[in-house]
Design a protein around this motif. Structure first.
Motif, PDB file in Angstrom:
ATOM      1  N   ARG A 177      -0.477  13.325  -7.186  1.00 51.51           N
ATOM      2  CA  ARG A 177       0.653  12.954  -8.039  1.00 51.51           C
ATOM      3  C   ARG A 177       1.881  13.013  -7.146  1.00 51.51           C
ATOM      4  NH1 ARG A 177       2.215  13.344 -13.731  1.00 51.51           N
ATOM      5  NH2 ARG A 177       4.249  12.368 -13.718  1.00 51.51           N
ATOM      6  N   ASP A 178       2.644  11.936  -7.094  1.00 52.00           N
ATOM      7  CA  ASP A 178       3.798  11.843  -6.212  1.00 52.00           C
ATOM      8  C   ASP A 178       5.005  11.394  -7.036  1.00 52.00           C
ATOM      9  OD1 ASP A 178       5.521  11.609  -4.072  1.00 52.00           O
ATOM     10  OD2 ASP A 178       4.581   9.821  -3.233  1.00 52.00           O
ATOM     11  N   GLY A 179       5.672  12.352  -7.661  1.00 54.30           N
ATOM     12  CA  GLY A 179       6.838  12.030  -8.483  1.00 54.30           C
ATOM     13  C   GLY A 179       6.456  11.206  -9.697  1.00 54.30           C
ATOM     14  N   ASP A 180       6.952   9.950  -9.740  1.00 52.57           N
ATOM     15  CA  ASP A 180       6.685   9.096 -10.900  1.00 52.57           C
ATOM     16  C   ASP A 180       5.561   8.102 -10.638  1.00 52.57           C
ATOM     17  OD1 ASP A 180       8.019   7.557  -9.116  1.00 52.57           O
ATOM     18  OD2 ASP A 180       9.452   6.719 -10.529  1.00 52.57           O
ATOM     19  N   LYS A 181       4.632   8.466  -9.746  1.00 50.92           N
ATOM     20  CA  LYS A 181       3.455   7.619  -9.492  1.00 50.92           C
ATOM     21  C   LYS A 181       2.274   8.467  -9.048  1.00 50.92           C
ATOM     22  CE  LYS A 181       6.157   5.752  -6.430  1.00 50.92           C
ATOM     23  NZ  LYS A 181       7.016   5.195  -5.564  1.00 50.92           N
ATOM     24  N   TRP A 182       1.112   7.885  -9.175  1.00 47.71           N
ATOM     25  CA  TRP A 182      -0.127   8.497  -8.684  1.00 47.71           C
ATOM     26  C   TRP A 182      -0.534   7.736  -7.436  1.00 47.71           C
ATOM     27  CZ3 TRP A 182      -2.776  12.612 -10.830  1.00 47.71           C
ATOM     28  CH2 TRP A 182      -2.326  13.060 -12.070  1.00 47.71           C
ATOM     29  N   ARG A 183      -1.157   8.428  -6.483  1.00 46.61           N
ATOM     30  CA  ARG A 183      -1.659   7.803  -5.258  1.00 46.61           C
ATOM     31  C   ARG A 183      -3.138   8.148  -5.114  1.00 46.61           C
ATOM     32  NH1 ARG A 183       2.207   5.863  -1.808  1.00 46.61           N
ATOM     33  NH2 ARG A 183       4.327   6.504  -2.269  1.00 46.61           N
ATOM     34  N   VAL A 184      -3.939   7.111  -4.876  1.00 43.59           N
ATOM     35  CA  VAL A 184      -5.372   7.293  -4.636  1.00 43.59           C
ATOM     36  C   VAL A 184      -5.655   6.753  -3.245  1.00 43.59           C
ATOM     37  CG1 VAL A 184      -7.708   6.694  -5.367  1.00 43.59           C
ATOM     38  CG2 VAL A 184      -5.906   7.026  -7.084  1.00 43.59           C
ATOM     39  N   SER A 185      -6.238   7.583  -2.393  1.00 45.25           N
ATOM     40  CA  SER A 185      -6.604   7.181  -1.036  1.00 45.25           C
ATOM     41  C   SER A 185      -8.116   7.267  -0.913  1.00 45.25           C
ATOM     42  CB  SER A 185      -5.967   8.106   0.001  1.00 45.25           C
ATOM     43  OG  SER A 185      -4.579   8.122  -0.128  1.00 45.25           O
ATOM     44  N   MET A 186      -8.717   6.253  -0.279  1.00 44.93           N
ATOM     45  CA  MET A 186     -10.165   6.256  -0.053  1.00 44.93           C
ATOM     46  C   MET A 186     -10.454   5.900   1.389  1.00 44.93           C
ATOM     47  SD  MET A 186     -11.747   4.600  -3.502  1.00 44.93           S
ATOM     48  CE  MET A 186     -13.378   4.925  -2.937  1.00 44.93           C
ATOM     49  N   ALA A 187     -11.366   6.650   1.993  1.00 45.30           N
ATOM     50  CA  ALA A 187     -11.772   6.399   3.369  1.00 45.30           C
ATOM     51  C   ALA A 187     -12.857   5.324   3.370  1.00 45.30           C
ATOM     52  CB  ALA A 187     -12.294   7.683   4.015  1.00 45.30           C
ATOM     53  N   LEU A 188     -12.511   4.146   3.912  1.00 48.48           N
ATOM     54  CA  LEU A 188     -13.445   3.020   3.952  1.00 48.48           C
ATOM     55  C   LEU A 188     -13.534   2.445   5.372  1.00 48.48           C
ATOM     56  CD1 LEU A 188     -12.326   1.195   0.676  1.00 48.48           C
ATOM     57  CD2 LEU A 188     -14.200   2.814   0.959  1.00 48.48           C
ATOM     58  N   PRO A 189     -13.795   3.264   6.380  1.00 44.12           N
ATOM     59  CA  PRO A 189     -13.845   2.728   7.738  1.00 44.12           C
ATOM     60  C   PRO A 189     -15.005   1.755   7.917  1.00 44.12           C
ATOM     61  CG  PRO A 189     -14.657   4.971   7.709  1.00 44.12           C
ATOM     62  CD  PRO A 189     -14.106   4.687   6.341  1.00 44.12           C
ATOM     63  N   GLY A 190     -14.729   0.699   8.647  1.00 40.30           N
ATOM     64  CA  GLY A 190     -15.767  -0.289   8.932  1.00 40.30           C
ATOM     65  C   GLY A 190     -16.046  -1.244   7.792  1.00 40.30           C
ATOM     66  N   ILE A 191     -15.246  -1.194   6.744  1.00 35.98           N
ATOM     67  CA  ILE A 191     -15.445  -2.081   5.599  1.00 35.98           C
ATOM     68  C   ILE A 191     -14.291  -3.063   5.572  1.00 35.98           C
ATOM     69  CG2 ILE A 191     -15.647  -2.229   3.097  1.00 35.98           C
ATOM     70  CD1 ILE A 191     -16.750   0.630   3.161  1.00 35.98           C
ATOM     71  N   SER A 192     -14.619  -4.327   5.583  1.00 31.89           N
ATOM     72  CA  SER A 192     -13.607  -5.369   5.544  1.00 31.89           C
ATOM     73  C   SER A 192     -12.904  -5.348   4.194  1.00 31.89           C
ATOM     74  CB  SER A 192     -14.268  -6.727   5.779  1.00 31.89           C
ATOM     75  OG  SER A 192     -13.330  -7.756   5.652  1.00 31.89           O
ATOM     76  N   PRO A 193     -11.567  -5.510   4.176  1.00 35.35           N
ATOM     77  CA  PRO A 193     -10.854  -5.492   2.892  1.00 35.35           C
ATOM     78  C   PRO A 193     -11.336  -6.556   1.905  1.00 35.35           C
ATOM     79  CG  PRO A 193      -9.300  -5.460   4.714  1.00 35.35           C
ATOM     80  CD  PRO A 193     -10.663  -5.652   5.298  1.00 35.35           C
ATOM     81  N   ASP A 194     -11.867  -7.675   2.413  1.00 27.43           N
ATOM     82  CA  ASP A 194     -12.364  -8.694   1.487  1.00 27.43           C
ATOM     83  C   ASP A 194     -13.703  -8.311   0.858  1.00 27.43           C
ATOM     84  OD1 ASP A 194     -13.688  -9.035   3.914  1.00 27.43           O
ATOM     85  OD2 ASP A 194     -13.841 -11.202   3.701  1.00 27.43           O
ATOM     86  N   LYS A 195     -14.284  -7.196   1.276  1.00 26.83           N
ATOM     87  CA  LYS A 195     -15.526  -6.684   0.680  1.00 26.83           C
ATOM     88  C   LYS A 195     -15.240  -5.554  -0.311  1.00 26.83           C
ATOM     89  CE  LYS A 195     -18.533  -9.032   3.138  1.00 26.83           C
ATOM     90  NZ  LYS A 195     -19.400  -9.989   2.533  1.00 26.83           N
ATOM     91  N   VAL A 196     -13.949  -5.355  -0.651  1.00 29.37           N
ATOM     92  CA  VAL A 196     -13.552  -4.282  -1.567  1.00 29.37           C
ATOM     93  C   VAL A 196     -12.954  -4.894  -2.826  1.00 29.37           C
ATOM     94  CG1 VAL A 196     -12.068  -2.272  -1.856  1.00 29.37           C
ATOM     95  CG2 VAL A 196     -13.102  -2.721   0.368  1.00 29.37           C
ATOM     96  N   GLU A 197     -13.399  -4.424  -3.985  1.00 26.55           N
ATOM     97  CA  GLU A 197     -12.879  -4.870  -5.281  1.00 26.55           C
ATOM     98  C   GLU A 197     -12.229  -3.686  -5.981  1.00 26.55           C
ATOM     99  OE1 GLU A 197     -16.112  -6.328  -7.617  1.00 26.55           O
ATOM    100  OE2 GLU A 197     -16.739  -7.771  -6.101  1.00 26.55           O
TER     101      GLU A 197
END
Length: 157
Positions: free
Chosen positions: A50-70
């Protein structure tokens, strides 16, 4: 002379965890789980803050092309899906492989006050970063307190 060794149960649990991983790796194959068209083969690490007035979600996806993520938001569920494909150039059998390949999916239940229309997703250095802002009505708002003039008192004559 006697040596005193401090016993910590966490060391033994870590050893048990490695042993169980090894057993399941031999039973189900190197990826650690059965692979079929409708199962997921690994779970990427995630962090939610939780970062003030927003939430942040981080995911470790090494070696995965961004076009393969939905990334989808349905009602109050954030769903991240994708796939890490094995490098098709090499036909050599790996001697050791601790990298999981295949499909993955993570789901998170969101608070009701997320503004789903303004969610941002960026991918940098193998990390997927999602910023989920709060809706305007859910943001903290400071109310200014103003003083009213003192009422005039009428003196009796």
């Amino acid at each position: 002379m006697l040596n005193v060794t401090r016993w910590t149960p966490w060391t033994e649990l870590a050893g048990l965890h490695r042993d169980l991983d090894s057993i399941f790796g031999r039973v189900f194959g190197e990826s650690g789980s059965r692979q079929s068209a409708d199962t997921f083969t690994f779970t990427p690490a995630a962090e939610v803050r939780r970062d003030g007035d927003k939430w942040r979600v981080s995911m470790a996806l090494p070696g995965i092309s961004p076009d393969k993520v939905e990334v989808d938001i349905v009602d109050r569920t954030l769903r991240v899906r994708g796939e890490r494909a094995a490098d098709g150039q090499s036909k050599a059998e790996p001697i050791l492989s601790e990298i999981s390949y295949g499909r993955f999916e993570r789901e998170f239940t969101l608070p009701a006050d997320i503004d789903a229309q303004h969610v941002e997703a960026t991918y940098r250095n193998g990390m997927l970063e999602l910023v989920l802002p709060l809706s305007e009505g859910a943001k903290p708002r400071r109310i200014e307190v103003t003083a009213t003039p003192e009422p005039k008192q009428i003196k009796a004559a």
